[in-house]
Design an enzyme around this catalytic site. Structure first.
Site, PDB file in Angstrom:
ATOM      1  N   LYS A  56       0.430  -1.299  -0.203  1.00  0.00           N
ATOM      2  CA  LYS A  56      -0.369  -0.410  -0.341  1.00  0.00           C
ATOM      3  C   LYS A  56       0.993   1.040   0.261  1.00  0.00           C
ATOM      4  O   LYS A  56       0.242   2.386  -0.584  1.00  0.00           O
ATOM      5  CB  LYS A  56      -0.656   0.138   1.244  1.00  0.00           C
ATOM      6  CG  LYS A  56      -1.778  -1.339   0.983  1.00  0.00           C
ATOM      7  CD  LYS A  56      -3.180  -0.890   0.121  1.00  0.00           C
ATOM      8  CE  LYS A  56      -4.041  -1.598   0.056  1.00  0.00           C
ATOM      9  NZ  LYS A  56      -5.023  -1.386  -0.276  1.00  0.00           N
ATOM     10  N   SER A 306       1.564 -10.369  -0.108  1.00  0.00           N
ATOM     11  CA  SER A 306       1.306  -8.221  -0.007  1.00  0.00           C
ATOM     12  C   SER A 306       1.325  -7.734   0.819  1.00  0.00           C
ATOM     13  O   SER A 306       0.776  -6.451   1.125  1.00  0.00           O
ATOM     14  CB  SER A 306       0.004  -8.586  -0.552  1.00  0.00           C
ATOM     15  OG  SER A 306      -1.288  -8.663  -0.596  1.00  0.00           O
TER      16      SER A 306
END
Length: 331
Positions: A56, A306
């Site tokens: 992110k 991720s």
């Protein structure tokens, strides 16, 4: 004829230039045991080792750095299940931009603490009772903030796509990439970047079985919405509907979306720790969980791990607890 995409490869390359020297070029790791599980070579892109612990940061920084001087001064706001909150907070701290984030009341406390430590203001909402987007819009209107979504933004998707650029520079022979799908920004950025480099590569999204909003949308041929907030340990992927901009990309470029159970996710967290020495949060391990039994194209496959924003107690509780016989049968 396919509709024009809201993201181009040039946007991803622009983001890569902005992120140079700021984001971490995360490692691409492998292990023979993972190759055996998948029946082919597996290369894992470890975004759990990115700044703030997830991919992110790439999108958040790219979006904040692109703001006008006036936009920076007024500050930004975004809704998040935790990782985008921490990413926005760090981007704001690095660039001198005030950050407010709206988060669910039930996200892991470690993610809240991480955003607070980086200087963000936190506003909480009840996931089942309140509309987080309405709260964001109201605060933005009242205080003049710029809204920076966690997925539904060209700049955020472009930043997320830089992970795939790096992966394909590190492992150029990949024939497929497995990528987690929540709001869809990472999958969309990955698909645009990867298919620019290799038009034949298969980008496959992976969702928790209980949070299959993108898979349901693909089946319906249009945006679909789940009846309730999904119940899954992958707290970062508890979406009821895909974000519109990523959806436009994912419906055209993804080879497909598969789902995994929570038991499979926990198993994959164990694989990441045992074989790669990487701590993956449940949402971060979703793509790795799809390795076993998936019908993949011949050749090496990439997996994006991720994120790794999970506290020690939760990680130990999940990974150290053996599955029941019923759970093992479902895995």
């Amino acid at each position: 004829m396919s509709a024009a995409l809201p993201l181009a490869a040039a946007d991803v390359y622009d983001a890569q230039r902005r992120l140079r020297g700021v984001s971490v070029s995360t490692p691409a790791l492998s292990h023979p045991a993972l190759d055996e599980i998948a029946g082919r070579s597996v290369i894992c892109k470890v975004e759990a080792l990115q700044r703030t612990g997830s991919f992110k940061f790439r999108g958040a920084y790219n979006a904040v750095v692109a703001l006008s001087p006036g936009g920076r001064q007024r500050g930004v706001i975004g809704a998040s299940s935790g990782n985008h909150a921490q990413a926005l907070a760090l981007a704001g701290r690095l660039l001198g931009v005030p950050v407010t984030v709206v988060v669910p009341h039930d996200i892991p406390q470690g993610k809240v603490d991480g955003a607070l430590a980086l200087g963000a203001d936190i506003v909480t909402h009840h996931r089942q009772r309140e509309d987080r987007d309405a709260i964001v819009e109201r605060l933005a209107a009242d205080r003049g903030f710029t809204v920076l979504p966690s997925a539904n933004s060209q700049a955020v998707m472009a930043g997320a796509g830089t992970a795939a650029l790096e992966l394909l520079w590190q492992a150029p022979v990949l024939t497929a990439i497995l990528v987690p799908v929540g709001g869809g920004g990472l999958a969309a950025g990955t698909a645009v970047a990867a298919k620019h480099i290799n038009p034949n590569i298969k980008v496959i999204g992976v969702e928790p079985q209980a949070a299959d909003d993108t898979a349901a949308s693909l089946r319906a041929g249009q945006l679909a919405e789940l009846a309730a907030v999904p119940d899954t340990i992958a707290d970062g992927l508890r979406h009821t509907s895909p974000a519109p901009l990523p959806w436009e990309i994912n419906r055209q470029l993804l080879h497909g979306v598969v789902t995994v159970t929570d038991t499979q996710i926990v198993q994959a967290m164990g694989w990441a720790f045992k074989y790669l020495k990487v701590v993956a949060e449940p949402s971060g391990a979703v793509a790795l969980a799809a390795l076993a039994g998936l019908d993949l194209p011949a050749g090496p496959v990439g997996v994006i791990i991720s994120g790794g924003s999970v506290d020690l107690d939760a990680f130990h509780r999940l990974v150290a607890t053996p599955p029941t016989a019923k759970e093992a049968a479902l895995a």
